[in-house]
Design a protein around this motif. Sequence first.
Motif, short mmCIF file in Angstrom:
data_model
loop_
_atom_site.label_atom_id
_atom_site.label_comp_id
_atom_site.label_asym_id
_atom_site.label_seq_id
_atom_site.Cartn_x
_atom_site.Cartn_y
_atom_site.Cartn_z
N ARG A 83 0.84 -1.22 0.00
CA ARG A 83 0.00 0.00 0.00
C ARG A 83 0.87 1.25 0.00
NH1 ARG A 83 -2.66 -2.88 4.01
NH2 ARG A 83 -2.14 -1.35 5.60
N PHE A 84 1.93 1.24 0.80
CA PHE A 84 2.87 2.37 0.88
C PHE A 84 3.51 2.62 -0.48
CE2 PHE A 84 7.21 3.71 2.82
CZ PHE A 84 6.84 5.04 2.94
N ALA A 85 4.03 1.57 -1.10
CA ALA A 85 4.68 1.71 -2.41
C ALA A 85 3.70 2.21 -3.46
CB ALA A 85 5.29 0.38 -2.84
N ASP A 86 2.48 1.66 -3.45
CA ASP A 86 1.46 2.10 -4.42
C ASP A 86 1.07 3.55 -4.19
OD1 ASP A 86 1.43 -0.41 -5.60
OD2 ASP A 86 -0.44 -1.05 -4.63
N ARG A 87 0.84 3.91 -2.93
CA ARG A 87 0.40 5.26 -2.59
C ARG A 87 1.43 6.31 -2.99
NH1 ARG A 87 0.24 7.54 3.49
NH2 ARG A 87 2.39 7.91 2.90
#
Length: 157
Positions: A83-87
């Motif tokens: 989620r962090f990488a995508d965000r």
Amino acid sequence: MSERVILEPGHPAPEFSLQDQDGETRSLADFRGEKVVLFFIPEAMTPACTKESCEFQDSSEALATAGYRVLGISRDSVERLRRFADRDGLEYPFLSDPEAEVHRAYGAYGTKNSYGRIIEGVIRSTFVIDEGGLIAHALYNVKATGHVARVRKLLGV
């Protein structure tokens, strides 16, 4: 509390195998022959960790051109790191070390002062590892703001 490891230039970088944000197992041995910038953050998706991680992303092309691979490590789960990488558009491997075993091996976990309280936790740290797997630079207890610029200056990038 156990004695905290402090790595210094010339020490062998501790080996590891951890899953990245895509669930792929990444080992330090996979990067032998390449220079690596390995950084540890306390928690994904918090303001300071986001700033530092995004600054590494913004510098990853310049670092790659100079022969450095960027790897991040945190205690967050693979799912949270995804989620962090995508965000935030993080394209480099971000490794999940939920038990902090790799953190401890690098001395990036231990007693620290957090807003006046002495606690056990992640010590924001960055390591530059040379092509042979030796520590070239060990930077402990760094501040998120301005840290990537400091690393780039140290490496002449």
